[in-house]
Design a protein around this motif. Structure first.
Motif, PDB file in Angstrom:
ATOM      1  N   UNK A 240       0.806  -1.223   0.000  1.00 57.79           N
ATOM      2  CA  UNK A 240       0.000   0.000   0.000  1.00 57.79           C
ATOM      3  C   UNK A 240       0.836   1.269   0.000  1.00 57.79           C
ATOM      4  N   UNK A 241       2.107   1.163   0.428  1.00 60.32           N
ATOM      5  CA  UNK A 241       2.941   2.381   0.460  1.00 60.32           C
ATOM      6  C   UNK A 241       3.470   2.726  -0.928  1.00 60.32           C
ATOM      7  N   UNK A 242       3.396   1.786  -1.849  1.00 57.55           N
ATOM      8  CA  UNK A 242       3.784   2.088  -3.231  1.00 57.55           C
ATOM      9  C   UNK A 242       2.766   3.104  -3.772  1.00 57.55           C
ATOM     10  N   UNK A 243       3.239   4.193  -4.405  1.00 53.72           N
ATOM     11  CA  UNK A 243       2.276   5.190  -4.891  1.00 53.72           C
ATOM     12  C   UNK A 243       1.276   4.575  -5.873  1.00 53.72           C
TER      13      UNK A 243
END
Lengths: 480, 255
Positions: free
Chosen positions: A288-291
């Motif tokens: 989820x931290x991947x843009x």
């Protein structure tokens, strides 16, 4: 380079690859039997076998494509045999180190080594972690030198524009015509070089953390991006090398005119080269931290990378065989089935690479389903077709053998039956990478057992083909 | 000269102030996934163990005291407002425990009447003789200030799941989104989390400022581009060199 030394090196490669392949299939069957509760493996034993199976398969089928183009490129350019010998030595040493790390040291973090697992709470011999990573270094160095060497040889004859076939985009009949083998080899070699440079950075960061004693820690997101940038790219580029052999050989063995590079073939393969580099983002949908933008790029690139190359190749093969009298031999039968496997596996991959589907299919057996389809029934068959053809070249006969239909039937039943069990289990949400299934997954053990049975049928077909290839390859050593 | 020194001094003070503001307190991570002390509670429904409460549904534990002239009332009022606004369908209870040993149950009931919190019967007010054990198990450290006759303390809300484990902690007056996450946590729903950049983590993909909540791309993302740049450079170099190689080959053939 003498033709004889090329033949000997190619024959050695084929024997090494096929021996490792058969052993790795047996590992796969044992794992499926264990999942089906028909055979008992310890959990570390299962995962060590899974690590060896995965990395061995990726390694041998990456170099199998290289062996094929290394041999076929000699039709157009000079190829020094020393490059292939160098890579062969490094591959054998690297594979031995890897097997030692997994079977003796019990390293079992999977072929993508699931960072930071190998660096924390080690559940295997301490020395096995660096040995595993050094085995990757040895394999990578051998392949990088070979890939760069082949690319240099191509560029000694063709300019970069010609190697990319850009002149075909503007002119129908350009002065210099780029053979499809040169185009696809160039595109794939650049992808392989790039993925190996990613591996260099990945391994440098891993070693930095391992030897820093805690003073330096890597970023998990960066490491996962790098692992799949390397892994996804090299797996796909290897498959394209198999396709390069198909473009070169399938019309020839079918007694049809050679495939030519046209504007759409040139455009498709250039698109593939660009888009394949960003398709790996689809491995990080759950991160989820991947843009969000990169996740969308991952989905779009997955489509744009595969559809053009698959489209023009399927169209070319269809035109080749449709309403034409084809002289069928095991070589073009394998190429033809390989195209089917590649396309079926490709559709399975695109289904999984679509974000809305990935929510349900992520880390289920759908994942091994699609990659086994385009590898075991795609790339492997492209390379086997080349092996069979080249073995016939060594023996001086391209005769049709009696058992050809039996081998084909066993391959089709065994191969597609084997992957079907993965697909059905994946669609039923059975998770991947489980050594034993919890009771909640009622259908999983039965499908694993059936998968093992089909894989055994596939193995019999491969053994029959190997025996024939081996018999002919031996002649490469005896001929003067 | 003096003006310059004065400017530098102002800049230094401003910088240290910014530094102090951006320092992140890790107290919310303390004791996460540890079990809360199963203490004996004295409630309006009689004596009961804390486990009797969390065994029936997950609970939010608020630690206050009735004589509090500071954060306690705004803290409880905002919690009540947020719960009402969120209108969550998830089942949970709110347990307000006094950490002041001299508080009685009636003191807490007066507090409830004053603030109008327990309209739907979702709230339970309690005192306990084992407050030290409870405080210690959730990592709460109130300090008695004898001059002000007040406790110096954080506004702490602790989320406990049905097994009695601390799923999440919130310090200070927090918004609805944080409360929503806490309610998800106590119902064992997955809450994404990502390690904050550490001093020894030099190549993170993003920098995150907990004070502002802003995320910025960092040097780690450049590492991803590096192989592409290196390969492009290598191919370009080979392409340039190959002109010479082809020329040499052509000359050789011409000879």
């Amino acid at each position: 380079m003498s033709a004889q030394s090329l033949k000997k090196t190619t024959a050695t490669w084929i024997i090494v690859i096929m021996t490792l392949f058969i052993t790795a299939i047996i590992f796969g069957i044992l794992m499926r039997l264990n999942q089906g509760n028909d055979y008992k493996m310890s959990s570390p034993g299962f995962y060590a076998t899974m690590t060896t199976h995965g990395l061995t398969m990726i390694a041998i089928w990456s170099v199998a494509g290289m062996v094929a183009i290394n041999y076929l490129l000699t039709r157009y350019i000079k190829v020094p045999n020393s490059l292939s010998v160098f890579a062969l030595v490094f591959t054998v040493i690297g594979a031995a180190m890897l097997w030692y790390a997994t079977f003796v040291g019990q390293f079992h973090a999977g072929w993508t080594f699931l960072y930071p697992l190998p660096l924390v709470k080690i559940a295997w011999a301490k020395w096995a972690t660096p040995l595993f990573f050094f085995s990757l270094v040895v394999l990578g160095v051998g392949w990088l030198v070979w890939s760069v060497g082949l690319l240099v040889q191509i560029l000694k004859k063709y300019s970069l524009k010609q190697a990319f076939a850009w002149q075909h985009l503007s002119k129908k009949e350009p002065e210099v015509k780029t053979p499809p083998l040169i185009l696809i080899s160039t595109v794939s070699l650049i992808g392989i070089i790039l993925s190996l440079i990613v591996a260099v950075i990945l391994l440098a960061l891993t070693f930095a953390e391992y030897y820093s004693g805690g003073a330096f820690v890597n970023d998990s997101l960066l490491m996962k991006n790098l692992i799949y940038f390397f892994g996804h790219t090299i797996a796909n580029e290897s498959l394209y090398l198999g396709l390069a052999a198909l473009y070169e050989l399938m019309p020839e063995v079918s007694s049809r005119p050679k495939f030519k590079t046209t504007w759409y073939v040139a455009l498709a393969w250039n698109c593939t080269m660009v888009f394949i580099l960003t398709a790996f983002f689809h491995h990080l949908y759950m991160d989820f931290v991947q843009p969000l933008g990169l996740q969308m790029v991952g989905q779009l690139a997955s489509y744009f990378a595969s559809l053009p190359a698959a489209g023009v190749t399927a169209f070319s093969v269809f035109v080749l065989v449709f309403r034409n009298h084809i002289k069928w031999s095991l070589t073009n039968v394998l190429f033809f089935i390989g195209i089917m496997g590649w396309l079926i596996g490709g559709v399975g991959a695109l289904i999984d690479a679509t974000i809305s589907n990935n929510v349900a299919l992520h880390n289920t057996l759908w994942v091994p389903a699609h990659f086994h389809t385009y590898n075991a029934m795609g790339n492997v068959l492209f390379c086997l077709a080349f092996f069979y053809w080249v073995a016939n070249e060594f023996s001086g006969s391209q005769t049709k053998t009696k058992a050809q239909q039996l081998k084909t039937a066993l391959l089709l039943i065994g191969g597609f039956g084997f992957v079907l069990m993965f697909y059905l289990a994946g669609a039923d949400s059975v998770p991947r990478r489980f050594s034993n299934y919890p009771a909640e997954f009622k259908s999983a053990p039965l499908m694993a057992t059936l998968g093992a049975v089909f894989a055994t049928i596939y193995l019999i077909a491969i053994l029959l083909i190997f025996i024939e290839i081996l018999r002919k390859c031996v002649k490469a050593f005896s001929a003067s | 000269m003096c003006k310059g020194l004065f400017s530098l001094l102002i800049l230094f003070l401003f910088y240290t102030n910014v530094q102090a503001q951006s320092e992140y307190n890790f107290s919310e991570e303390e004791n996460i996934n540890a079990k809360i002390a199963d203490v004996q509670l004295n409630t309006s429904d009689g004596g009961m163990m804390l486990s009797n409460l969390y065994n029936t549904s997950p609970i939010l534990v608020a630690l206050v005291f009735s004589r509090c002239t500071g954060i306690c009332s705004p803290f409880l009022l905002q919690l009540s407002d947020n719960i009402r606004t969120l209108n969550s369908k998830e089942k949970f209870k709110v347990l307000v425990v006094s950490f002041d040993p001299i508080d009685s149950l009636s003191d807490l009931e007066d507090m409830d009447n004053r603030l109008g919190l327990n309209k739907k019967g979702q709230w339970t007010f309690a005192t306990t003789k084992q407050i030290d054990a409870l405080n210690s198990s959730v990592g709460f450290r109130p300090i008695w200030d004898s001059l002000r006759k007040q406790f110096d303390h954080d506004a702490l809300l602790v989320g406990i799941n049905e097994n009695g484990y601390i799923a999440k902690k919130l310090t200070g007056l927090r918004g609805i989104s944080d409360l929503k996450m806490m309610i998800q946590s106590i119902h064992n729903e997955f809450i994404p989390s990502y390690p904050l950049p550490r001093k020894n983590n030099l190549l993170s993909c993003f920098t995150y400022d907990p004070a502002t909540g802003k995320r910025k791309p960092s040097i780690g993302l450049l590492i991803l581009v590096l192989p592409v740049v290196l390969t492009f450079g290598l191919i370009l170099w080979l392409a340039i060199r190959s002109k010479k190689w082809r020329r040499a080959t052509n000359n050789h053939l011409a000879d």
